[in-house]
Design a protein around this motif. Structure first.
Motif, mmCIF file in Angstrom:
data_model
loop_
_atom_site.group_PDB
_atom_site.id
_atom_site.type_symbol
_atom_site.label_atom_id
_atom_site.label_comp_id
_atom_site.label_asym_id
_atom_site.label_seq_id
_atom_site.Cartn_x
_atom_site.Cartn_y
_atom_site.Cartn_z
ATOM 1 N N UNK A 29 4.204 30.743 16.253
ATOM 2 C CA UNK A 29 4.593 29.329 16.290
ATOM 3 C C UNK A 29 5.134 28.881 17.644
ATOM 4 N N UNK A 30 4.300 28.925 18.662
ATOM 5 C CA UNK A 30 4.727 28.452 19.976
ATOM 6 C C UNK A 30 4.655 26.927 20.025
ATOM 7 N N UNK A 31 5.480 26.279 20.874
ATOM 8 C CA UNK A 31 5.411 24.824 20.991
ATOM 9 C C UNK A 31 3.999 24.372 21.326
ATOM 10 N N UNK A 70 10.400 19.931 4.510
ATOM 11 C CA UNK A 70 9.987 20.652 3.304
ATOM 12 C C UNK A 70 8.873 21.637 3.615
ATOM 13 N N UNK A 71 7.898 21.213 4.416
ATOM 14 C CA UNK A 71 6.780 22.074 4.799
ATOM 15 C C UNK A 71 7.267 23.337 5.495
ATOM 16 N N UNK A 72 8.318 23.219 6.306
ATOM 17 C CA UNK A 72 8.842 24.359 7.057
ATOM 18 C C UNK A 72 9.881 25.153 6.275
ATOM 19 N N UNK A 156 10.348 17.087 19.180
ATOM 20 C CA UNK A 156 11.009 18.329 19.587
ATOM 21 C C UNK A 156 11.803 18.949 18.454
ATOM 22 N N UNK A 157 12.494 18.109 17.694
ATOM 23 C CA UNK A 157 13.253 18.575 16.534
ATOM 24 C C UNK A 157 12.333 19.279 15.537
ATOM 25 N N UNK A 158 11.199 18.666 15.234
ATOM 26 C CA UNK A 158 10.263 19.242 14.267
ATOM 27 C C UNK A 158 9.608 20.515 14.802
ATOM 28 N N UNK A 159 9.336 20.556 16.090
ATOM 29 C CA UNK A 159 8.744 21.777 16.664
ATOM 30 C C UNK A 159 9.736 22.943 16.666
ATOM 31 N N UNK A 160 11.001 22.664 16.917
ATOM 32 C CA UNK A 160 12.006 23.720 16.842
ATOM 33 C C UNK A 160 12.201 24.176 15.399
ATOM 34 N N UNK A 161 12.109 23.246 14.460
ATOM 35 C CA UNK A 161 12.185 23.620 13.039
ATOM 36 C C UNK A 161 11.003 24.504 12.667
ATOM 37 N N UNK A 163 9.236 26.411 14.719
ATOM 38 C CA UNK A 163 9.353 27.695 15.406
ATOM 39 C C UNK A 163 10.340 28.623 14.698
ATOM 40 N N UNK A 164 11.545 28.155 14.447
ATOM 41 C CA UNK A 164 12.573 29.055 13.915
ATOM 42 C C UNK A 164 12.388 29.341 12.425
ATOM 43 N N UNK A 165 11.594 28.536 11.745
ATOM 44 C CA UNK A 165 11.319 28.828 10.335
ATOM 45 C C UNK A 165 10.115 29.752 10.161
ATOM 46 N N UNK A 166 9.283 29.880 11.207
ATOM 47 C CA UNK A 166 8.041 30.639 11.072
ATOM 48 C C UNK A 166 7.909 31.819 12.021
ATOM 49 N N UNK A 167 8.928 32.097 12.820
ATOM 50 C CA UNK A 167 8.772 33.142 13.838
ATOM 51 C C UNK A 167 9.029 34.556 13.322
ATOM 52 N N UNK A 168 9.304 34.705 12.034
ATOM 53 C CA UNK A 168 9.449 36.011 11.387
ATOM 54 C C UNK A 168 10.522 36.890 12.039
ATOM 55 N N UNK A 169 11.507 36.234 12.644
ATOM 56 C CA UNK A 169 12.648 36.950 13.222
ATOM 57 C C UNK A 169 13.903 36.591 12.433
ATOM 58 N N UNK A 170 14.724 37.573 12.173
ATOM 59 C CA UNK A 170 15.975 37.320 11.458
ATOM 60 C C UNK A 170 17.062 36.972 12.472
ATOM 61 N N UNK A 171 17.331 35.676 12.624
ATOM 62 C CA UNK A 171 18.319 35.245 13.608
ATOM 63 C C UNK A 171 19.742 35.459 13.088
ATOM 64 N N UNK A 172 20.684 35.718 14.002
ATOM 65 C CA UNK A 172 22.076 35.929 13.583
ATOM 66 C C UNK A 172 22.852 34.634 13.383
ATOM 67 N N UNK A 173 22.164 33.497 13.443
ATOM 68 C CA UNK A 173 22.789 32.196 13.207
ATOM 69 C C UNK A 173 21.917 31.373 12.264
ATOM 70 N N UNK A 174 22.548 30.520 11.467
ATOM 71 C CA UNK A 174 21.818 29.536 10.689
ATOM 72 C C UNK A 174 21.453 28.363 11.596
ATOM 73 N N UNK A 175 20.549 27.488 11.102
ATOM 74 C CA UNK A 175 20.181 26.277 11.829
ATOM 75 C C UNK A 175 20.312 25.067 10.909
ATOM 76 N N UNK A 176 20.891 24.014 11.437
ATOM 77 C CA UNK A 176 20.954 22.739 10.747
ATOM 78 C C UNK A 176 20.208 21.731 11.616
#
Length: 321
Positions: A29-31, A70-72, A156-161, A163-176
């Motif tokens: 999920x690259x920009x 919802x999609x992400x 940009x907001x939707x692209x970051x959503x 990326x971080x919802x689909x990058x299959x990495x377990x991040x140490x922070x939540x995202x709002x």
């Protein structure tokens, strides 16, 4: 051993392994400039009627953002599913409907972490020129599409959503992820949010805001404000390899939604490609977007965010005037 059978089997196994690796890279999920342009085309279309606060056009834009949240796979985090309703007051006194219903749109990516990163952009604009702030000499009745301001930031907001919802990495922070309403009326959506947060403000790592990131000028570069709002930003930025030119500014306050968070002593970053003659004019249209450059700006944001996630919760620093 039948060598004539063994060699083709090994060859095809290697072939399919390579094919799988290439396919996995292709779907990472690259920009994506095409996706960014599509978001702006929709949000800044004439049918949105300029996304004025309280308008049918802004409600259409809200539905578009909700569908993508919802999609992400973002969890609804507003008082009404994704929506956080509030009342916005239009600044221009001659407007009859000076009090308008508004909604922040909020989606949560839960990584089961103690702290959360807020990504924000406002999705409202000036509508048909009746709510004030237009630079046109006779604005009333003219559609102010707000492609750069701020369909570009919402893209940009939707692209970051994505990326971080689909990058299959377990991040140490939540995202709002928050799309703010009524920014053009005086940061009303973000001011309402910080007084009615869905996550305690003490649990926020930092807030990143995008407002007008669609008109990249390679001579100027992308401005990154808020650099002085935490003592850790210089270390986080160190060694960043960017695909675009950028410069930093210490200020944490200013005329966009990050200022509401800075006022609550939360570290912020603010991305902005600068002013232009179409600012707050009916001519701020989607065909003037530099989507290729915006994709590179979002890539820079991802690198900064990922570096920041290697740190503990950021300390706040007040910026001296």
């Amino acid at each position: 051993m039948d060598i004539h059978k063994t060699i083709p089997t090994a060859f095809f196994a290697l072939f399919f392994l390579c094919l799988f690796s290439v396919s996995a890279q292709d779907i990472s999920p690259q920009p994506d400039a095409a996706i960014i342009q599509q978001h702006v085309n929709v949000l800044a279309a004439d049918g949105m009627k300029g996304r004025g606060t309280g308008s049918k056009g802004l409600k259409k834009a809200a539905r578009y953002i909700k569908r993508h949240f919802k999609k992400y796979g973002l969890a609804p985090a507003g008082a009404r599913k994704y929506g956080q309703p509030f009342t916005a007051k239009v600044k221009k006194a001659v407007v009859a409907d000076s009090l308008r219903k508004a909604n922040n749109i909020i989606g949560f990516l839960d990584n089961d972490a103690p702290y959360t990163i807020i990504i924000g952009a406002h999705y409202d604009h000036l509508g048909m020129g009746k709510q004030g702030s237009s630079k046109h000499p006779s604005p009333e009745g003219l559609i102010h599409n707000g492609a750069d301001d701020n369909a570009s930031g919402v893209a940009g907001l939707l692209e970051l959503a994505r990326y971080f919802s689909q990058n299959e990495t377990s991040e140490p922070y939540n995202f709002l992820f928050i799309a703010f309403s009524a920014e053009e009326l005086g940061l009303l959506g973000s001011k309402y949010y910080v007084e009615h947060p869905v996550i305690p403000l003490k649990n926020i790592h930092f807030m990143l805001n995008m407002d007008m990131i669609g008109r990249y000028n390679p001579e100027r570069g992308i401005g990154v404000g808020g650099y002085g709002t935490s003592s850790e930003w210089p270390a986080i930025f160190e060694g960043i390899e960017a695909k675009v030119k950028f410069f930093t500014d210490n200020a944490g306050s200013g005329g966009s939604d990050h200022g509401s968070f800075y006022a609550k002593q939360i570290p912020v970053l603010f991305f902005h490609t600068g002013g232009h003659p179409d600012y707050h004019m009916p001519s701020d249209d989607a065909d003037k977007l530099n989507a290729e450059a915006e994709a590179k700006i979002i890539d820079l944001e991802i690198r900064i965010i990922e570096n920041a996630m290697k740190q503990g919760k950021l300390p706040f620093t007040e910026v001296k005037n």
